[in-house]
Design a protein around this motif. Sequence first.
Motif, PDB file in Angstrom:
ATOM      1  N   ASP A 126      -6.242  -2.795   7.063  1.00 58.76           N
ATOM      2  CA  ASP A 126      -6.688  -1.510   6.520  1.00 58.76           C
ATOM      3  C   ASP A 126      -6.621  -0.410   7.574  1.00 58.76           C
ATOM      4  OD1 ASP A 126      -8.776  -2.816   7.890  1.00 58.76           O
ATOM      5  OD2 ASP A 126     -10.305  -1.687   6.813  1.00 58.76           O
TER       6      ASP A 126
ATOM      7  N   GLU B  99      -4.289   2.912   7.059  1.00 58.25           N
ATOM      8  CA  GLU B  99      -4.830   4.265   7.221  1.00 58.25           C
ATOM      9  C   GLU B  99      -4.034   5.052   8.259  1.00 58.25           C
ATOM     10  OE1 GLU B  99      -9.048   6.522   8.372  1.00 58.25           O
ATOM     11  OE2 GLU B  99      -8.914   4.326   8.402  1.00 58.25           O
TER      12      GLU B  99
ATOM     13  N   ALA C  20       0.818  -1.206   0.000  1.00 60.13           N
ATOM     14  CA  ALA C  20       0.000   0.000   0.000  1.00 60.13           C
ATOM     15  C   ALA C  20       0.856   1.262   0.000  1.00 60.13           C
ATOM     16  CB  ALA C  20      -0.932  -0.017   1.210  1.00 60.13           C
TER      17      ALA C  20
END
Length: 297
Positions: A283, A287, A172
């Motif tokens: 996730d 974040e 990511a």
Amino acid sequence: MNILFITANRLGDAVISTGVLDALSQRFPQARFTVVCGPVAAGLFQPNPQVERVIVLEKRKHDRHWLDLWRMCVTTRWARVVDLRGSLISLTLWAGARHIVRGGRRPGRRVVQLGDALGFSPTPMPCLWSTPEQEVQAAALLPEGAIVALAPTANWDGKIWPAERFVAVAEALRSEGLRSAVFYGPGDVERARAQPVLDALPDAYDLGGDHALGLVGALLKRCRLFVGNDSGLMHLSAAAGTPTLGLFGPSKQSEYAPAGVAAFAISAPGPEGEAPIAGLAEDVVIEAARGVLQGKP
């Protein structure tokens, strides 16, 4: 002016203690320190220019290591003895002043407890020392800037976030222009714990192993972000001033969250000190990591 500074056996606790050592160094710039610590933490203090000697305290049966230490220290007239282990030895040495911090765990941040015990306000933050040679070596090993440091190991398995989720974080953050560097400690066990992440990220810098702690600190300073389990490496990163995101599960964030100018932590949902770290969703971490990069986690 000789000061005896007795600190922790474990790396994380030793890193936390560097703040009060630095504050003492600034208060007494003419002082020369003898630091007592465990084997894993010795390299943390050796680059400090005011540290004249590091005594490695290796445990022996029947607590004979404390007798060994007494023999090494009893002939010196200490201006101050600072004992963060709450040992009886501090009461048996000649000292102009003593600061003995009660040992054992108790609620509240350890870094604040140490600062309060020695009368420092605001709380002195942990710091790192590196030699000029270590800084040069770090520059040769790792370019400065667009690097995310991943620390997928810890001293026990319950604190280790699943390897595949570290890989997901790396992928990511690749979209943010960050290349990964994998950090881990010395020994085959640490290497085995890091190996799944290394295998999944073949372009990552492999920066684990038996590096001097001053070099590890210099390497971490060159990174833009750190994401890792609650570990000594997490505390090293925060002390280095690297934006740090520590991951907590069954260990207590309220006591051992990373401390520094850009240090943050996130815990798995559930009762503190009991929540399985696998409950921390990837996730949520991604974040939070992006928030730390932007200075607003």
